[in-house]
Write an enzyme that holds these catalytic residues in place. Structure first.
Site, short mmCIF file in Angstrom:
data_model
loop_
_atom_site.label_atom_id
_atom_site.label_comp_id
_atom_site.label_asym_id
_atom_site.label_seq_id
_atom_site.Cartn_x
_atom_site.Cartn_y
_atom_site.Cartn_z
N GLY A 190 108.42 -27.17 118.08
CA GLY A 190 109.07 -26.20 117.21
C GLY A 190 110.58 -26.16 117.40
N THR A 191 111.03 -26.30 118.65
CA THR A 191 112.47 -26.33 118.93
C THR A 191 113.12 -27.52 118.24
OG1 THR A 191 112.11 -25.26 121.07
CG2 THR A 191 114.20 -26.40 120.76
N GLU B 233 112.54 -34.49 124.47
CA GLU B 233 111.32 -34.53 125.29
C GLU B 233 110.56 -33.26 124.94
OE1 GLU B 233 108.95 -33.43 127.47
OE2 GLU B 233 109.75 -33.88 129.45
N GLU C 232 98.91 -28.18 123.46
CA GLU C 232 99.53 -27.90 124.74
C GLU C 232 99.46 -26.41 125.08
OE1 GLU C 232 103.41 -29.49 127.10
OE2 GLU C 232 103.80 -28.64 125.12
#
EC number: 1.2.1.3
Length: 495
Positions: A231-232, A250, A382
């Site tokens: 999302g970032t 990452e 995750e």
């Protein structure tokens, strides 16, 4: 009770504090331990402008490799001498057990030493250019680079990024996670003491969705390097692309731990514990899927349950504690949500599954194992917490298929005493990092980064250093005559 305030590190000193301040909470006690700035867009833009001036004036960008080597090596020495102070900071702001922090932070100076050495010895090259021509390739710093660092390994990940970027001669702006910024802020004074010119390393604070966004939207950046969630990345990628700013990202993982039948079951359980529960499962390469071959599954599951139930959840400053806090109340709720959905989808909770606390306080979640299906929510997404999917696989082929069955591809581990099988399986797993008979192993020389939704680009190694440079080609002609437009050109060459 008043708490200390730590303002941004700008141009070699702590800046005047911003009117709006953000509390930093100890997740093990739920108490504020400090406050930091909430940096507005105008201040972020002014810092970028100042950084551009610093880059072009050249106190660092035009320094030679030996100067960068000296500063980064000195910083490594100072960091090593300050490890106990950083251990205390990291434990307090992340809630991770002090036994983990002592082991991890003891190695972090190696990253500065490695990149210092690269700055000193990295060589350009001469291409095999045809004819009487010499073509040299040299690497130059990019400019002003932005780095967005997370809360789970604050000092490690910041040092990895900062070391590579400074070694290449860039000016660096770091926006640390507002949940764990204190150790990163401490690096400002450390690098100043090491001899880094003022304004070459700026450390700013604020919420990611505000200050981080403001920074990444600035069109004058030369590169953005983020560690965070998908999302970032999506929040900044479109604007970065419009501004033609490249990104290293990452973005997380869903690492499979492949436990094959030649493995001793006791060793398999130790492997699973280490892969799954370091940092309370809050790492991008957490072994969050245990892929266990049917030949050892029943014995493995019984022993794993007894070992997980015996793990000591406790005060992070107690050296006997094995599992610390997760970072926030939201993290506890996220873990609980995964457990609830796993049960709704037919999963069986082997052990754990509940929020807990220490003396009525703190954001803790029990180490949790849930037997589930490869296509379940828990097995595909995750968690970033100590909630682990247990999956039974009937064959080597199924292990490989399940391992590759998610959109993530950062890390994976293969455990086997049959080395032919171990290498065979490792070769077929889609991941940027595959460990054989290991997990979480990391080194400054070893490239770190994933494929698919796990991101792009690399931390560590020459790959990281070179990603912070641009290649300049200088072509020196000593024998090709410029005769193209002569009436009767001799030895004319085009291209």
């Amino acid at each position: 009770m008043s708490i200390p305030h730590f303002s941004n590190w700008v141009n070699g000193e702590h800046a005047t504090a911003t009117p709006v301040r953000i509390p930093v909470i100890n997740p093990a006690t739920e108490t504020p331990i400090a406050s930091i700035d909430a940096t507005a867009r105008e201040a972020v833009d002014a810092i970028v402008t100042s950084c551009l001036e610093t880059f072009h004036s050249g106190p660092w960008s035009q320094s030679d490799g030996s100067e960068r080597f000296t500063v980064l090596s000195t910083a490594a020495r100072l960091l090593r001498a300050s490890v106990p102070e950083f251990v205390e900071l990291e434990t307090r702001q992340t809630g991770r057990p002090i036994r983990e922090m002592r082991a991890q932070l003891a190695r972090i100076p190696e990253w500065l030493e490695y990149f210092a050495s690269l700055a000193r010895v990295h060589e350009g090259r001469v291409t095999p250019f045809k004819g009487p021509v010499v073509n040299t390739l040299t690497r130059l710093p990019l400019g002003v680079v932005a780095q967005i660092t997370p809360y789970n390994h604050p000092l490690l990940i910041a040092t990895k990024k900062i070391g590579a970027a400074l070694a290449a001669g860039n000016v660096v702006i770091v926006k640390a996670s507002e949940r764990a910024p204190l150790s990163v802020l401490r690096l400002g004074a450390l690098f100043k003491e090491a001899g880094l010119p003022d304004g070459v390393l700026q450390i700013i604070n604020g919420y990611g969705y505000e200050t981080g966004k403001f920074l990444c939207e600035n069109p004058r950046l030369a590169r953005i390097d983020i560690t965070g969630g998908l999302g970032t990345y999506r929040a900044i990628a479109a604007v970065a692309a419009q501004n033609m700013v490249p990104i290293t990202a990452e973005l997380g993982g869903k690492a499979p731990v492949c436990l094959l039948p030649s493995l001793d079951v006791h060793q398999a359980v130790k492997a699973a514990l280490f892969a799954s529960f370091i940092a309370s499962g809050q790492t991008c390469v957490t072994g969050s899927r245990l892929l266990v071959h049917a030949d050892i599954y029943e014995e493995f599951t019984a022993l794993l349950e007894s070992r997980v139930r015996a793990l000591r959840v406790g005060d992070p400053f107690d050296v006997r504690s094995q599992i610390g806090a997760v970072i926030s109340r939201e993290a506890v709720e996220r873990c609980a949500g995964f457990v609830q959905r796993a049960v709704q989808q037919g999963g069986r909770v082997v052990c754990g599954g509940h929020a807990t606390n220490i003396d009525g306080r703190g954001f803790f979640f029990e180490p949790t194992i849930i037997e589930t299906r490869p296509d379940s929510d828990l097995a595909c997404n995750e968690v970033f917490g100590p909630v682990i999917a247990l999956l039974k696989c009937e064959s080597e082929e199924q292990v490989i298929r399940v391992a590759n069955g998610t959109s993530f591809a950062l890390g994976a581990s293969v455990w086997s005493n049959d080395f032919a099988q171990a290498h065979r399986v490792a070769a077929k797993i889609e991941a940027g990092i595959v460990w054989i008979n290991g997990h979480h192993l990391n080194d400054p020389s070893s490239p770190w980064g994933g494929f698919k939704d796990s991101g792009m680009g690399k931390e560590n190694g020459q790959e990281a250093y070179e990603s912070y440079t641009k290649v300049k080609s200088t072509v020196m002609n000593y024998g090709v005559p410029p005769v193209w437009f002569d009436d009767e050109p001799a030895e004319a060459r085009y291209g």
